[in-house]
Scaffold this motif. Structure first.
Motif, PDB file in Angstrom:
ATOM      1  N   UNK A 157      69.444  66.639  31.149  1.00  0.00           N
ATOM      2  CA  UNK A 157      69.021  67.633  32.140  1.00  0.00           C
ATOM      3  C   UNK A 157      67.542  67.995  32.043  1.00  0.00           C
ATOM      4  N   UNK A 158      66.943  67.762  30.892  1.00  0.00           N
ATOM      5  CA  UNK A 158      65.594  68.272  30.644  1.00  0.00           C
ATOM      6  C   UNK A 158      64.546  67.569  31.485  1.00  0.00           C
ATOM      7  N   UNK A 159      63.637  68.342  32.027  1.00  0.00           N
ATOM      8  CA  UNK A 159      62.446  67.825  32.701  1.00  0.00           C
ATOM      9  C   UNK A 159      61.194  68.153  31.896  1.00  0.00           C
ATOM     10  N   UNK A 160      61.245  69.297  31.252  1.00  0.00           N
ATOM     11  CA  UNK A 160      60.158  69.765  30.398  1.00  0.00           C
ATOM     12  C   UNK A 160      60.749  70.804  29.465  1.00  0.00           C
ATOM     13  N   UNK A 161      60.070  71.146  28.371  1.00  0.00           N
ATOM     14  CA  UNK A 161      60.617  72.128  27.437  1.00  0.00           C
ATOM     15  C   UNK A 161      61.001  73.437  28.132  1.00  0.00           C
ATOM     16  N   UNK A 162      62.203  73.882  27.875  1.00  0.00           N
ATOM     17  CA  UNK A 162      62.676  75.137  28.465  1.00  0.00           C
ATOM     18  C   UNK A 162      63.254  74.996  29.852  1.00  0.00           C
ATOM     19  N   UNK A 163      63.185  73.803  30.447  1.00  0.00           N
ATOM     20  CA  UNK A 163      63.623  73.661  31.835  1.00  0.00           C
ATOM     21  C   UNK A 163      65.137  73.780  31.984  1.00  0.00           C
ATOM     22  N   UNK A 164      65.890  73.372  30.963  1.00  0.00           N
ATOM     23  CA  UNK A 164      67.346  73.438  31.065  1.00  0.00           C
ATOM     24  C   UNK A 164      67.810  74.896  31.049  1.00  0.00           C
ATOM     25  N   UNK A 165      67.273  75.673  30.122  1.00  0.00           N
ATOM     26  CA  UNK A 165      67.630  77.095  30.078  1.00  0.00           C
ATOM     27  C   UNK A 165      67.206  77.795  31.355  1.00  0.00           C
ATOM     28  N   UNK A 166      66.053  77.416  31.897  1.00  0.00           N
ATOM     29  CA  UNK A 166      65.587  78.030  33.142  1.00  0.00           C
ATOM     30  C   UNK A 166      66.519  77.697  34.290  1.00  0.00           C
ATOM     31  N   UNK A 167      66.973  76.438  34.358  1.00  0.00           N
ATOM     32  CA  UNK A 167      67.910  76.040  35.409  1.00  0.00           C
ATOM     33  C   UNK A 167      69.216  76.817  35.297  1.00  0.00           C
ATOM     34  N   UNK A 168      69.674  77.043  34.066  1.00  0.00           N
ATOM     35  CA  UNK A 168      70.921  77.780  33.863  1.00  0.00           C
ATOM     36  C   UNK A 168      70.800  79.222  34.329  1.00  0.00           C
ATOM     37  N   UNK A 169      69.605  79.812  34.226  1.00  0.00           N
ATOM     38  CA  UNK A 169      69.406  81.218  34.603  1.00  0.00           C
ATOM     39  C   UNK A 169      69.120  81.414  36.092  1.00  0.00           C
ATOM     40  N   UNK A 170      68.766  80.343  36.783  1.00  0.00           N
ATOM     41  CA  UNK A 170      68.273  80.459  38.156  1.00  0.00           C
ATOM     42  C   UNK A 170      69.403  80.647  39.165  1.00  0.00           C
ATOM     43  N   UNK A 171      69.250  81.629  40.019  1.00  0.00           N
ATOM     44  CA  UNK A 171      70.162  81.776  41.161  1.00  0.00           C
ATOM     45  C   UNK A 171      69.734  80.775  42.227  1.00  0.00           C
ATOM     46  N   UNK A 222      73.686  70.320  40.434  1.00  0.00           N
ATOM     47  CA  UNK A 222      72.602  71.132  40.978  1.00  0.00           C
ATOM     48  C   UNK A 222      71.259  70.418  40.846  1.00  0.00           C
ATOM     49  N   UNK A 223      71.043  69.741  39.719  1.00  0.00           N
ATOM     50  CA  UNK A 223      69.807  68.986  39.549  1.00  0.00           C
ATOM     51  C   UNK A 223      69.685  67.920  40.640  1.00  0.00           C
ATOM     52  N   UNK A 224      70.770  67.243  40.947  1.00  0.00           N
ATOM     53  CA  UNK A 224      70.765  66.227  41.998  1.00  0.00           C
ATOM     54  C   UNK A 224      70.467  66.851  43.362  1.00  0.00           C
ATOM     55  N   UNK A 225      71.098  67.994  43.631  1.00  0.00           N
ATOM     56  CA  UNK A 225      70.897  68.660  44.916  1.00  0.00           C
ATOM     57  C   UNK A 225      69.478  69.214  45.043  1.00  0.00           C
ATOM     58  N   UNK A 226      68.918  69.681  43.938  1.00  0.00           N
ATOM     59  CA  UNK A 226      67.530  70.138  43.947  1.00  0.00           C
ATOM     60  C   UNK A 226      66.586  68.981  44.250  1.00  0.00           C
ATOM     61  N   UNK A 227      66.861  67.831  43.650  1.00  0.00           N
ATOM     62  CA  UNK A 227      66.015  66.656  43.886  1.00  0.00           C
ATOM     63  C   UNK A 227      66.071  66.210  45.344  1.00  0.00           C
ATOM     64  N   UNK A 228      67.206  66.413  45.980  1.00  0.00           N
ATOM     65  CA  UNK A 228      67.346  66.042  47.389  1.00  0.00           C
ATOM     66  C   UNK A 228      66.878  67.132  48.342  1.00  0.00           C
TER      67      UNK A 228
END
Length: 280
Positions: A157-171, A222-228
């Protein structure tokens, strides 16, 4: 009964992953409570981790009920037959509500998903207690295997440090909910279901609970949908309701975080384990 401030201190228990390794070496059976957000419990049997519970990810009960695999009435009947909740897995299989192999897969998946969810936050403190019943149907995994699976999921899931935790917190909300053009044509059913729940009020965790799916699986979608470009981060205004997704376990049940080896704060008289209990 919780035992704290007594017994032999664990020599290498500077953090939860290290604690689990010591418990494995000593073949201990116990429940480790870790306070924090989201908090939860780790269930250890003979040194192996057999189950984890956290409000941060759906557990076995949530996966079975929210997905429609088992009905509420059938689940209530199972719980009524085992008031100690020590043999829920056996009762589910005996009643033919779920196959033994299927329940083992679900049990192991829920364990890894809880570990992943808890690796995204720093725990406050931990406490070792006597073992308590936990719904599971697997022989248990070593701390090394648990940490390895968590690392694999984070890396995917990681794109950059902290990105996974940020994705988990994001509405998140779908572009259609935001009034923007976008199409779900050709998307798998699971992606369409995630889109339908991306209303701007909930996070990946909320969607996972609503659908009865694992947190990691939903975050991958969600990562896939964000990319699209089909979903986007959403910052709610002050008058929006907070997230109210149902939780699979009470918020008061704390949990461990065997992920990125965060360092919990020690509390005097609490961060020690009880003496091993003799077996009859």
């Amino acid at each position: 009964m919780t035992q704290s401030g007594t017994g032999e201190p664990l020599a290498d228990s500077r953090n939860v992953p290290a604690l689990l390794s010591v418990l494995r070496d000593r073949a201990r059976s116990c429940t480790v409570h870790v306070t924090g957000t989201p908090g939860g419990s780790i269930h250890v049997r003979d040194g192996l981790v057999v189950a984890m519970e956290t409000p941060g990810a759906p557990g076995i009960e949530g996966l079975l009920l929210r997905s429609g695999r088992i009905g509420e009435e059938a689940w209530s009947a199972v719980r009524a037959c085992d008031t100690t909740h020590e043999h829920l897995a056996d009762e589910l299989v005996a009643r033919g509500l779920v196959g033994a192999g299927e329940l083992e897969v679900i049990s192991l998946g829920a364990l890894f998903d809880a570990a992943f969810a808890l690796s995204l936050a720093v725990p406050d403190s931990w406490e070792v207690a006597d073992p308590v019943p936990a719904l599971h149907r697997n022989v248990g995994v070593t701390p090394e295997r648990l940490l390895g699976e968590v690392a694999r999921r984070v890396n995917l899931l990681a794109r950059e440090p902290g990105s996974v935790a940020a994705l988990a917190r994001t509405r998140v909300r779908s572009v259609s909910a935001a009034g923007l053009p976008g199409t779900a044509a050709g998307l798998p059913v699971r992606h369409q279901e995630v889109l339908a729940h991306a209303d701007g009020r909930g996070t990946a965790r909320d969607i996972a609970f609503a659908l009865g799916r694992g947190l990691f699986a939903v975050m991958m979608d969600l990562r896939h949908l964000l990319d699209r470009g089909l979903v986007q981060p959403h910052t709610p205004s002050a008058d929006n309701r907070p997230s109210t997704a149902a939780r699979g376990v009470p918020a008061t049940a704390p949990s461990a975080a065997p992920g990125s080896a965060p360092l919990p704060r020690r509390r005097p008289g609490r961060n020690s384990a009880p003496e091993p209990r003799s077996h009859d």
